[in-house]
Motif scaffolding. Sequence first.
Motif, PDB file in Angstrom:
ATOM      1  N   SER A 118       4.358   2.518  10.515  1.00 42.90           N
ATOM      2  CA  SER A 118       4.261   3.320   9.300  1.00 42.90           C
ATOM      3  C   SER A 118       2.835   3.834   9.104  1.00 42.90           C
ATOM      4  O   SER A 118       1.881   3.389   9.763  1.00 42.90           O
ATOM      5  N   PHE A 119       2.715   4.753   8.168  1.00 44.08           N
ATOM      6  CA  PHE A 119       1.419   5.363   7.857  1.00 44.08           C
ATOM      7  C   PHE A 119       0.420   4.300   7.416  1.00 44.08           C
ATOM      8  O   PHE A 119      -0.703   4.218   7.916  1.00 44.08           O
ATOM      9  N   HIS A 120       0.834   3.423   6.503  1.00 46.17           N
ATOM     10  CA  HIS A 120      -0.075   2.406   5.983  1.00 46.17           C
ATOM     11  C   HIS A 120      -0.370   1.336   7.032  1.00 46.17           C
ATOM     12  O   HIS A 120      -1.501   0.819   7.088  1.00 46.17           O
ATOM     13  N   GLN A 121       0.595   1.003   7.885  1.00 46.51           N
ATOM     14  CA  GLN A 121       0.334   0.040   8.952  1.00 46.51           C
ATOM     15  C   GLN A 121      -0.718   0.579   9.923  1.00 46.51           C
ATOM     16  O   GLN A 121      -1.582  -0.160  10.396  1.00 46.51           O
ATOM     17  N   SER A 122      -0.645   1.874  10.213  1.00 49.43           N
ATOM     18  CA  SER A 122      -1.619   2.485  11.113  1.00 49.43           C
ATOM     19  C   SER A 122      -3.028   2.404  10.532  1.00 49.43           C
ATOM     20  O   SER A 122      -3.999   2.114  11.244  1.00 49.43           O
ATOM     21  N   LEU A 123      -3.162   2.620   9.230  1.00 52.45           N
ATOM     22  CA  LEU A 123      -4.478   2.552   8.591  1.00 52.45           C
ATOM     23  C   LEU A 123      -5.033   1.131   8.626  1.00 52.45           C
ATOM     24  O   LEU A 123      -6.220   0.912   8.888  1.00 52.45           O
ATOM     25  N   ILE A 124      -4.161   0.145   8.377  1.00 52.97           N
ATOM     26  CA  ILE A 124      -4.613  -1.255   8.389  1.00 52.97           C
ATOM     27  C   ILE A 124      -5.056  -1.659   9.788  1.00 52.97           C
ATOM     28  O   ILE A 124      -6.049  -2.382   9.969  1.00 52.97           O
ATOM     29  N   ILE A 147      -2.914   4.094  -1.418  1.00 54.17           N
ATOM     30  CA  ILE A 147      -2.823   5.475  -0.923  1.00 54.17           C
ATOM     31  C   ILE A 147      -1.366   5.917  -0.946  1.00 54.17           C
ATOM     32  O   ILE A 147      -0.486   5.207  -0.453  1.00 54.17           O
ATOM     33  N   ASP A 148      -1.099   7.076  -1.517  1.00 56.31           N
ATOM     34  CA  ASP A 148       0.283   7.565  -1.569  1.00 56.31           C
ATOM     35  C   ASP A 148       0.665   8.217  -0.241  1.00 56.31           C
ATOM     36  O   ASP A 148      -0.136   8.292   0.697  1.00 56.31           O
ATOM     37  N   ASP A 149       1.903   8.685  -0.149  1.00 57.32           N
ATOM     38  CA  ASP A 149       2.418   9.221   1.112  1.00 57.32           C
ATOM     39  C   ASP A 149       1.721  10.503   1.549  1.00 57.32           C
ATOM     40  O   ASP A 149       1.778  10.864   2.728  1.00 57.32           O
TER      41      ASP A 149
END
Length: 488
Positions: A118-124, A147-149
């Motif tokens: 997911s988007f947030h997993q990639s950032l983490i 952070i929103d989508d």
Amino acid sequence: MLKQNLQLKLSQKLSPQQIQLMKLIQLPTQAFEQRLKEEMVENPALEAGKNDEYEQDEYSNDEYEEYDDYDDNDRIETDEINIDEYLSDDDVPSYKLQANNYSDDDEEKTMPFAAHVSFHQSLIEQLNTFILSENERDIAEFLIGSIDDTGYIRRSISDLVDDMAFTQGIYTDEKTVENILHIIHQLEPAGVGARDLQECLLLQLKHKTPTETIDLAIAILENQFDSFTKKHYKKLMQKFDISEDQLRGAIDEIERLNPKPGGSYDSSNKIIEHVVPDFAIKIVDGELELTLNGRNAPELHVSKDYKDMLQSYKDSRDKTGKQKDAVQFIKQKLDSAKWFIDAIRQRQETLFVTMNAIMHYQKEYFLDGDEAKLKPMILKDIADLVGLDISTVSRVANSKYVDTPYGTKLIKEFFSEAMKNDQGEDVSTIEIKRILQNVIDEEDKRKPLPDDKLAELLKNKGYPIARRTIAKYREQLDIPVARMRKKI
């Protein structure tokens, strides 16, 4: 004071079968196939494939009146009759159908699944490239969770500090959060973690290799963002003492940026869905030929085994209570299977008849593909032709696609309202929107045409339309107002 009175009234209500039929009609091909698989799993009396020996109509409720008249008081308690003969072969335990013929050395052949990040997993995961203390890591992960989508943090730093203290037990100050936020701004995609559009665009520009043009673009966004959004180009040239070509280069750099960095990640990882046409239209010897996608016309029949079970019960002399319960289940499944087969047949007929009427109504368009030949057509026009309710036609048109010689089209796009031209003829609003789009595409982008001028031009072309109607069509075509279409 309470009163009782007798009142007669007429009312029309849909039966459960009619409601299910309406739901089947509105399903597109792929969803219909999934619904068919679910029904096959739920009802073992329903089978797919040809059944030449046994007709579907062989099963009749009247044939088993003996079962309906059977009374509970007439049950004969006996163990002589084996109830297993009334059970389907589907009840054979699964372990009896398995064979252990595999060696330990055999390779296990399984279909791998794509692991989606997911988007947030990639950032983490990107945080692992930074050296952070445990407390800083907790703050960074909290900020990423905020952070929103689209890639923005829509909350103030003070609100984030308070929220971390109350909900996570993380006590910090605004300066620390601001410093951690600068780290978030270094993650990919560029611009993520911004608090507004201006900051998002600036972050993306600062990720690029510095050039004279990029430096000018950064200066414009930092110092004259309001003038830039309102496209006051002359004011910008005077403020920065630059030429028109220099300003054009800076604007081109800005227009290439992504205002929603989070959306770009989602779109690149989104599973592509393929459209399966429900109909196909071909031109054969100058005539239109309509076919229904074969996946909408499955061959179904009632299970022979289940019908034989009922016949065995009818022929037997001794009938126990357990047998009656089993046969009641069988009869219910047979009724359900027979109704489902009839519903599929009605669905096929409804789809074909409705699309056939649409095809002949728009015959001129389907023969040569010229959108100017699309006739004004509303749901009532087709409903009157086929003798169906407007809601039924809407269900067919709303989610179905047709494969034409000019591409795959959504059926509802063929429907449009009528307007009068200067000769008093009815023309489709689709044609008017196409002409409006062409006029705007051909306008001078230095001086885009306002809505009243567009209305005047269309009137000269034979389409007397009010300015507010032009504005409505322009919004439907997702075209901005004249000021926002201006370019240098």
